[in-house]
Design an enzyme around this catalytic site. Structure first.
Site, PDB file in Angstrom:
ATOM      1  CE1 TYR A   1      -3.414  -2.820   0.943  1.00 16.61           C
ATOM      2  CE2 TYR A   1      -2.092  -3.196   2.903  1.00 16.61           C
ATOM      3  CZ  TYR A   1      -3.108  -3.579   2.057  1.00 16.61           C
ATOM      4  OH  TYR A   1      -3.819  -4.722   2.338  1.00 16.61           O
TER       5      TYR A   1
ATOM      6  N   GLY B   1     -13.508  -1.094   5.033  1.00 20.67           N
ATOM      7  CA  GLY B   1     -12.160  -1.424   5.478  1.00 20.67           C
ATOM      8  C   GLY B   1     -11.968  -2.917   5.633  1.00 20.67           C
TER       9      GLY B   1
ATOM     10  CE1 TYR C   1      -3.780  -0.897  -3.464  1.00 23.42           C
ATOM     11  CE2 TYR C   1      -4.832   0.845  -4.742  1.00 23.42           C
ATOM     12  CZ  TYR C   1      -4.912  -0.190  -3.827  1.00 23.42           C
ATOM     13  OH  TYR C   1      -6.129  -0.525  -3.288  1.00 23.42           O
TER      14      TYR C   1
ATOM     15  CD  GLN D   1      -0.648  -2.548   6.785  1.00 22.66           C
ATOM     16  OE1 GLN D   1       0.033  -3.202   5.977  1.00 22.66           O
ATOM     17  NE2 GLN D   1      -1.751  -1.909   6.434  1.00 22.66           N
TER      18      GLN D   1
ATOM     19  CD  GLU E   1      -2.581  -6.024   5.341  1.00 17.11           C
ATOM     20  OE1 GLU E   1      -1.811  -6.833   4.749  1.00 17.11           O
ATOM     21  OE2 GLU E   1      -3.465  -5.400   4.739  1.00 17.11           O
TER      22      GLU E   1
ATOM     23  CG  ASP F   1     -10.753  -4.605   1.535  1.00 16.19           C
ATOM     24  OD1 ASP F   1     -11.166  -3.716   2.298  1.00 16.19           O
ATOM     25  OD2 ASP F   1      -9.685  -4.502   0.910  1.00 16.19           O
TER      26      ASP F   1
ATOM     27  CD  GLN G   1      -9.982   2.936   4.037  1.00 18.72           C
ATOM     28  OE1 GLN G   1      -9.205   3.835   4.351  1.00 18.72           O
ATOM     29  NE2 GLN G   1      -9.563   1.735   3.671  1.00 18.72           N
TER      30      GLN G   1
ATOM     31  CD1 TRP H   1      -8.827   2.279   6.984  1.00 17.07           C
ATOM     32  CD2 TRP H   1     -10.061   1.765   8.793  1.00 17.07           C
ATOM     33  NE1 TRP H   1      -9.080   0.935   6.967  1.00 17.07           N
ATOM     34  CE2 TRP H   1      -9.829   0.585   8.049  1.00 17.07           C
ATOM     35  CE3 TRP H   1     -10.810   1.681   9.962  1.00 17.07           C
ATOM     36  CZ2 TRP H   1     -10.327  -0.659   8.454  1.00 17.07           C
ATOM     37  CZ3 TRP H   1     -11.305   0.435  10.360  1.00 17.07           C
ATOM     38  CH2 TRP H   1     -11.052  -0.712   9.617  1.00 17.07           C
TER      39      TRP H   1
ATOM     40  CD1 TRP I   1     -10.140  -7.285   5.655  1.00 12.39           C
ATOM     41  CD2 TRP I   1     -10.569  -7.074   7.844  1.00 12.39           C
ATOM     42  NE1 TRP I   1      -9.503  -6.146   6.110  1.00 12.39           N
ATOM     43  CE2 TRP I   1      -9.750  -5.989   7.440  1.00 12.39           C
ATOM     44  CE3 TRP I   1     -10.973  -7.147   9.183  1.00 12.39           C
ATOM     45  CZ2 TRP I   1      -9.330  -4.984   8.320  1.00 12.39           C
ATOM     46  CZ3 TRP I   1     -10.547  -6.157  10.066  1.00 12.39           C
ATOM     47  CH2 TRP I   1      -9.732  -5.090   9.629  1.00 12.39           C
TER      48      TRP I   1
HETATM   49  C1  DGY Z   1      -6.632  -3.097  -0.877  1.00  8.90           C
HETATM   50  O1  DGY Z   1      -6.180  -2.672  -1.936  1.00  8.90           O
HETATM   51  O2  DGY Z   1      -6.512  -4.255  -0.492  1.00  8.90           O
HETATM   52  C2  DGY Z   1      -7.322  -2.175   0.009  1.00  8.90           C
HETATM   53  O3  DGY Z   1      -7.802  -2.793   1.147  1.00  8.90           O
HETATM   54  C3  DGY Z   1      -8.443  -1.533  -0.727  1.00  8.90           C
HETATM   55  O4  DGY Z   1      -8.480  -0.260  -0.306  1.00  8.90           O
END
Ligand code: DGY
Length: 438
Positions: A28, A172, A80, A426, A411, A174, A107, A34, A368
């Site tokens: 990222y 958040g 990205y 992270q 993460e 996903d 978010q 957030w 998640w």
């Molecule tokens: C990702 O790219 O995995 C993010 O969680 C999306 O914002």
């Protein structure tokens, strides 16, 4: 502990791009909304000035309608997907800022918490640091209120007291099982081709969402593009629309936090009054979804017009914002601490997994769908302290620090083995540790 704090601080410095901290170095490489708020929480004990810069950068990307976008793209950084060329907000969205590239969704609104932590830390310092924090608050107060006003209006047009999301990314969380059924009804149409970058960075693709999930994520972006990212149009055209009870709980909490700040620092009375009114309305919206016996909250699928029953962190939304009858709240705390969550006998650490290990939806390594996210442990520990549950807060902190002592600042973590997963280094994981040790 001091060594762990030093490593966390070193990590944030390493991820610092100047006026923004990348959410994670490779996976990222930009600013996430957030994430930035939690990063500011971690920066505050190191430097109030730098924490203020982080929020300033984020708020300078605020949309004209008040939305804080979920990504602010770092200039000249690639790697990205979906990047600015896919979102094309500056071209397609009338509300997007003119001078910055952002995504076109939002978010969870945790930012008031960061402002609170900045003010808390500024009070430990001399007059000049205090004035940096207070000058920031005075300058950005109208933007913070605009942000909350946008959520209360654009994302709760029917005044149900719950925030509606039009993309799972906005939660958040996903690929949480919370959204599985809603995504079944997202049928990708004419989707321009794309290539994922995330699976090139995280070498084990089973820790990330699947390709099938990504097609749906990208299809929703396509639908938003076609609607010009217009609030009004999204409400009628998006094939995904859910009332997110966890985001709503965060929002009710954040409204109250911001209202308290506004009172203490003498911001306009009318704003403070609105913020308290939203806190009440959205708290009631959360409580209305809760099971009468256990207190567990539920999301609502607006398109299918049905409640979503999954055993995930979203059940605990009422613990964030309060409002349950006392006995019901005790029941919900027992669920949180019992064998379906933190007290599951096989857990490595007594921390809340993103999905209950006893749920059929549970996957121990999949983003998640099961792993423990340190930043969520931090959020609950902060809220529990605020709500006067010092012992519970302390336990989460102690366990969170034990988990973080591996030094990977992952993460998320495999709940049973404690294996670090996803992205390493992270930023928000380091930030959580810094606040705990601050
Ligand atoms: C990702 O790219 O995995 C993010 O969680 C999306 O914002």
């Amino acid at each position: 502990p001091t060594q762990l704090a030093a490593r966390a601080a070193y990590l944030l410095r390493g991820n610092d791009l100047g006026t923004m901290t990348s959410a994670a170095p490779r996976l990222y490489p930009h600013m996430w909304s957030w994430d930035a708020a939690f990063v500011a929480v971690g920066l505050a004990p190191l430097s109030v000035e730098r924490a203020v810069i982080e929020l300033d950068t984020l708020l300078s990307a605020q949309w004209k309608n008040g939305m804080i976008p979920h990504i602010v793209f770092a200039n000249g950084v690639d790697g990205y997907f979906p990047g600015p060329a896919r979102w094309e907000c500056r071209k397609l969205a009338a509300n997007a800022p003119d001078d910055l590239d952002t995504s076109g969704i939002t978010q969870p609104p945790v930012h008031a918490i960061a402002v609170q932590r900045i003010l808390d830390h500024s009070r430990r310092h001399g007059r000049s640091t205090r004035s940096v924090a207070e000058e920031f608050l005075n300058r950005r107060w109208p933007d913070l209120v605009r942000w909350h006003r946008w959520l209360a209006h654009a994302r709760d047009p029917k005044e149900t007291g719950r925030i509606t999301l039009y993309h799972g990314w906005e939660s958040g969380m996903d690929n949480s099982p919370r959204w599985d059924r809603a995504y079944e009804h997202v049928v990708p149409g004419d989707l321009p081709p794309y290539r994922r970058e995330d699976v090139l960075v995280v070498s084990d693709p089973t820790q990330r969402p699947t390709d099938r999930e990504y097609d749906r994520y990208l299809w929703l972006v396509e639908q938003m593009r076609r609607a010009g990212y217009d609030d009004y149009q999204l409400a009628s055209t998006m094939s995904f629309a859910v009332e997110d009870v966890f985001v709503t709980g965060i929002f009710a909490l954040a409204c109250e936090v911001l209202a308290n700040i506004g009172e203490e620092y003498k911001q306009p009375h009318a704003d403070v009054r609105d913020l308290y009114a939203w806190a009440d309305r959205f708290r009631a919206g959360v409580v209305a979804t809760a099971d009468a016996r256990t207190g567990a909250a539920r999301d609502f699928d607006v398109r299918l017009q049905r409640w979503i029953n999954t055993e995930t962190l979203s059940m605990f939304a009422p613990l964030l914002c309060g409002g349950l009858p006392r006995d019901t709240e005790r029941s919900l705390l027992r669920v949180f601490e019992g064998p379906r969550f933190c007290g599951h006998p096989d857990l490595r650490y007594a921390l809340p997994p993103s999905t209950s290990p006893v749920s059929k939806d549970f996957r121990s390594r999949e983003y998640w769908r099961g792993p423990v996210w340190p930043v969520m442990s931090w959020l609950f520990s902060w809220v529990f302290a605020r709500r006067g549950w010092a012992e519970r807060s302390f336990m989460l902190r102690a366990e969170g620090l034990r988990q973080a002592s591996d030094g990977s600042f992952a993460e998320y973590y495999e709940p049973f083995t404690g294996e670090p997963l996803g992205s390493m280094q992270q930023s928000w994981t380091a930030a959580s540790v810094l606040d705990w040790l601050g």
